[in-house]
Every structure is written in C-alpha cells, then in structure tokens.
Design a protein around this motif. Structure first.
Motif, PDB file in Angstrom:
ATOM      1  N   THR A   1     -11.013 -45.848 -22.992  1.00  0.00           N
ATOM      2  CA  THR A   1     -11.728 -47.049 -22.572  1.00  0.00           C
ATOM      3  C   THR A   1     -11.582 -47.229 -21.060  1.00  0.00           C
ATOM      4  O   THR A   1     -10.787 -46.539 -20.416  1.00  0.00           O
ATOM      5  CB  THR A   1     -11.155 -48.291 -23.273  1.00  0.00           C
ATOM      6  N   ALA A   2     -12.322 -48.190 -20.531  1.00  0.00           N
ATOM      7  CA  ALA A   2     -12.215 -48.504 -19.105  1.00  0.00           C
ATOM      8  C   ALA A   2     -10.779 -48.891 -18.751  1.00  0.00           C
ATOM      9  O   ALA A   2     -10.300 -48.582 -17.665  1.00  0.00           O
ATOM     10  CB  ALA A   2     -13.184 -49.610 -18.726  1.00  0.00           C
TER      11      ALA A   2
ATOM     12  N   PHE B   1      -7.740 -35.048 -24.205  1.00  0.00           N
ATOM     13  CA  PHE B   1      -8.133 -36.368 -24.706  1.00  0.00           C
ATOM     14  C   PHE B   1      -6.893 -37.233 -24.954  1.00  0.00           C
ATOM     15  O   PHE B   1      -6.840 -38.394 -24.539  1.00  0.00           O
ATOM     16  CB  PHE B   1      -8.943 -36.247 -25.999  1.00  0.00           C
ATOM     17  N   LEU B   2      -5.890 -36.681 -25.622  1.00  0.00           N
ATOM     18  CA  LEU B   2      -4.692 -37.452 -25.949  1.00  0.00           C
ATOM     19  C   LEU B   2      -3.965 -37.936 -24.703  1.00  0.00           C
ATOM     20  O   LEU B   2      -3.425 -39.040 -24.680  1.00  0.00           O
ATOM     21  CB  LEU B   2      -3.744 -36.615 -26.815  1.00  0.00           C
ATOM     22  N   ARG B   3      -3.960 -37.145 -23.654  1.00  0.00           N
ATOM     23  CA  ARG B   3      -3.306 -37.549 -22.403  1.00  0.00           C
ATOM     24  C   ARG B   3      -4.127 -38.597 -21.648  1.00  0.00           C
ATOM     25  O   ARG B   3      -3.587 -39.322 -20.822  1.00  0.00           O
ATOM     26  CB  ARG B   3      -3.059 -36.342 -21.513  1.00  0.00           C
ATOM     27  N   THR B   4      -5.416 -38.675 -21.934  1.00  0.00           N
ATOM     28  CA  THR B   4      -6.288 -39.644 -21.273  1.00  0.00           C
ATOM     29  C   THR B   4      -6.314 -40.972 -22.026  1.00  0.00           C
ATOM     30  O   THR B   4      -6.454 -42.026 -21.423  1.00  0.00           O
ATOM     31  CB  THR B   4      -7.707 -39.057 -21.145  1.00  0.00           C
ATOM     32  N   ASP B   5      -6.148 -40.941 -23.345  1.00  0.00           N
ATOM     33  CA  ASP B   5      -6.096 -42.147 -24.181  1.00  0.00           C
ATOM     34  C   ASP B   5      -4.702 -42.760 -24.054  1.00  0.00           C
ATOM     35  O   ASP B   5      -3.851 -42.604 -24.912  1.00  0.00           O
ATOM     36  CB  ASP B   5      -6.424 -41.774 -25.632  1.00  0.00           C
ATOM     37  N   LEU B   6      -4.476 -43.469 -22.960  1.00  0.00           N
ATOM     38  CA  LEU B   6      -3.133 -43.939 -22.623  1.00  0.00           C
ATOM     39  C   LEU B   6      -2.551 -44.931 -23.623  1.00  0.00           C
ATOM     40  O   LEU B   6      -1.345 -44.973 -23.822  1.00  0.00           O
ATOM     41  CB  LEU B   6      -3.124 -44.558 -21.222  1.00  0.00           C
ATOM     42  N   ASP B   7      -3.401 -45.750 -24.253  1.00  0.00           N
ATOM     43  CA  ASP B   7      -2.873 -46.723 -25.208  1.00  0.00           C
ATOM     44  C   ASP B   7      -2.885 -46.197 -26.643  1.00  0.00           C
ATOM     45  O   ASP B   7      -2.522 -46.906 -27.573  1.00  0.00           O
ATOM     46  CB  ASP B   7      -3.605 -48.060 -25.110  1.00  0.00           C
ATOM     47  N   HIS B   8      -3.301 -44.958 -26.807  1.00  0.00           N
ATOM     48  CA  HIS B   8      -3.267 -44.262 -28.103  1.00  0.00           C
ATOM     49  C   HIS B   8      -3.985 -45.025 -29.211  1.00  0.00           C
ATOM     50  O   HIS B   8      -3.521 -45.057 -30.346  1.00  0.00           O
ATOM     51  CB  HIS B   8      -1.820 -43.950 -28.504  1.00  0.00           C
TER      52      HIS B   8
ATOM     53  N   GLY C   1     -18.759 -48.403 -24.774  1.00  0.00           N
ATOM     54  CA  GLY C   1     -17.668 -48.544 -23.817  1.00  0.00           C
ATOM     55  C   GLY C   1     -16.378 -47.895 -24.282  1.00  0.00           C
ATOM     56  O   GLY C   1     -15.330 -48.094 -23.685  1.00  0.00           O
ATOM     57  N   ARG C   2     -16.472 -47.116 -25.354  1.00  0.00           N
ATOM     58  CA  ARG C   2     -15.312 -46.423 -25.910  1.00  0.00           C
ATOM     59  C   ARG C   2     -15.712 -44.970 -26.136  1.00  0.00           C
ATOM     60  O   ARG C   2     -16.689 -44.696 -26.806  1.00  0.00           O
ATOM     61  CB  ARG C   2     -14.884 -47.046 -27.226  1.00  0.00           C
ATOM     62  N   VAL C   3     -14.950 -44.060 -25.573  1.00  0.00           N
ATOM     63  CA  VAL C   3     -15.222 -42.640 -25.764  1.00  0.00           C
ATOM     64  C   VAL C   3     -14.281 -42.149 -26.863  1.00  0.00           C
ATOM     65  O   VAL C   3     -13.062 -42.092 -26.666  1.00  0.00           O
ATOM     66  CB  VAL C   3     -15.006 -41.837 -24.463  1.00  0.00           C
ATOM     67  N   SER C   4     -14.864 -41.837 -28.014  1.00  0.00           N
ATOM     68  CA  SER C   4     -14.060 -41.351 -29.130  1.00  0.00           C
ATOM     69  C   SER C   4     -13.567 -39.935 -28.833  1.00  0.00           C
ATOM     70  O   SER C   4     -14.062 -39.265 -27.922  1.00  0.00           O
ATOM     71  CB  SER C   4     -14.889 -41.340 -30.413  1.00  0.00           C
ATOM     72  N   GLU C   5     -12.626 -39.480 -29.616  1.00  0.00           N
ATOM     73  CA  GLU C   5     -12.135 -38.122 -29.445  1.00  0.00           C
ATOM     74  C   GLU C   5     -13.281 -37.118 -29.607  1.00  0.00           C
ATOM     75  O   GLU C   5     -13.401 -36.173 -28.832  1.00  0.00           O
ATOM     76  CB  GLU C   5     -11.020 -37.817 -30.440  1.00  0.00           C
ATOM     77  N   HIS C   6     -14.138 -37.356 -30.591  1.00  0.00           N
ATOM     78  CA  HIS C   6     -15.276 -36.459 -30.815  1.00  0.00           C
ATOM     79  C   HIS C   6     -16.210 -36.435 -29.600  1.00  0.00           C
ATOM     80  O   HIS C   6     -16.624 -35.364 -29.143  1.00  0.00           O
ATOM     81  CB  HIS C   6     -16.043 -36.878 -32.072  1.00  0.00           C
TER      82      HIS C   6
END
Length: 137
Positions: free
Chosen positions: A99-100, A87-94, A59-64
């Motif tokens: 994640t969902a 990826f960085l712009r999509t990972d909103l909580d950094h 349920g977690r998409v890593s940067e890789h």
C-alpha cells in the motif's frame, strides 16, 4: 540512525546473488526518475512500487499483481523465484498487499539524509541492501 541500522542488518543477514545480466538497480532508478534530476521524489518512488495495481485499482497491490507486474516489466533484475521474496520485503506491515503506507515507509528508509528525495546513491545503497537478489548498482 535507526534507518541505517535496519538497512545494515538486512544487508548483513543476506547473501548476495552473483548473477550478471547487464541490468542493475541504477538502471531501475533511471527508469523511474521521470524528470531525470538524479533524485526520486515520493511520487516517482510510489510509481515504482504501486504501478502494478491492476483490476481492481484499489490502492493495494496484491502479491499476485506485484509478481505479475514485476515479472512483466523488470524480469531482467530478478529470478522468478525471488520475486515473491521481493514482494514480502516490500509489504512492510505484512497484510498481504503493498500500500501507499508501505511505500511511504520505504521512501523514508531510502532517504538517508532526510531531504525528502532519494538520490541515485541512496536508492542503490538501500535497494541492494534490502533486496539483495537485485544486482548491486
């Protein structure tokens, strides 16, 4: 109103790419609009971003995972060097993974009129504003 302001700031603060390879955010929308109703529901939207969750499927998409998946399935839309930025712009909580929760927040940012679906126009406007290296729809 806050969503529009955030998207406008993201758009203004970035320089757009001039590359043209024949693909667009509109094509991406059509690929994930599974039922072809010209609207993307939350399930379709999640699939666009969470579909790269590989081993372990947690349920977690890593940067890789994100970079490998995006490069394999959507490389026509971005250059290799910009996929990490995507990826960085999509990972909103950094927190180092998409994640969902991140995707649900993105969905509501994209859903400009608040009707719980993202139209082709809403998708293209928000997607090209947030991910400026993607060609305009």
């Amino acid at each position: 109103m806050l969503k529009v302001a955030i998207l406008a700031l993201l758009f203004i603060s970035n320089v757009k790419s001039d590359g043209d390879d024949g693909s667009s955010g509109h094509d991406l929308f059509n690929k994930y609009d599974i039922n072809h109703d010209n609207h993307m529901g939350i399930t379709e939207f999640r699939h666009l971003f969470m579909g790269f969750d590989a081993w372990p499927e947690d349920g977690r998409v890593s940067e890789h995972e994100f970079i490998a998946g995006w490069t394999a399935y959507h490389s026509e839309l971005t250059e290799d060097r910009s996929t990490a930025l995507f990826f960085l712009r999509t990972d909103l909580d950094h927190d180092g993974s998409v994640t969902a929760s991140d995707v649900d927040k993105l969905f509501h940012m994209f859903d400009e009129n608040g009707d719980n679906s993202v139209s082709d126009r809403e998708f293209c406007d928000a997607f090209t504003a947030m991910y400026y290296h993607i060609k305009k729809c």
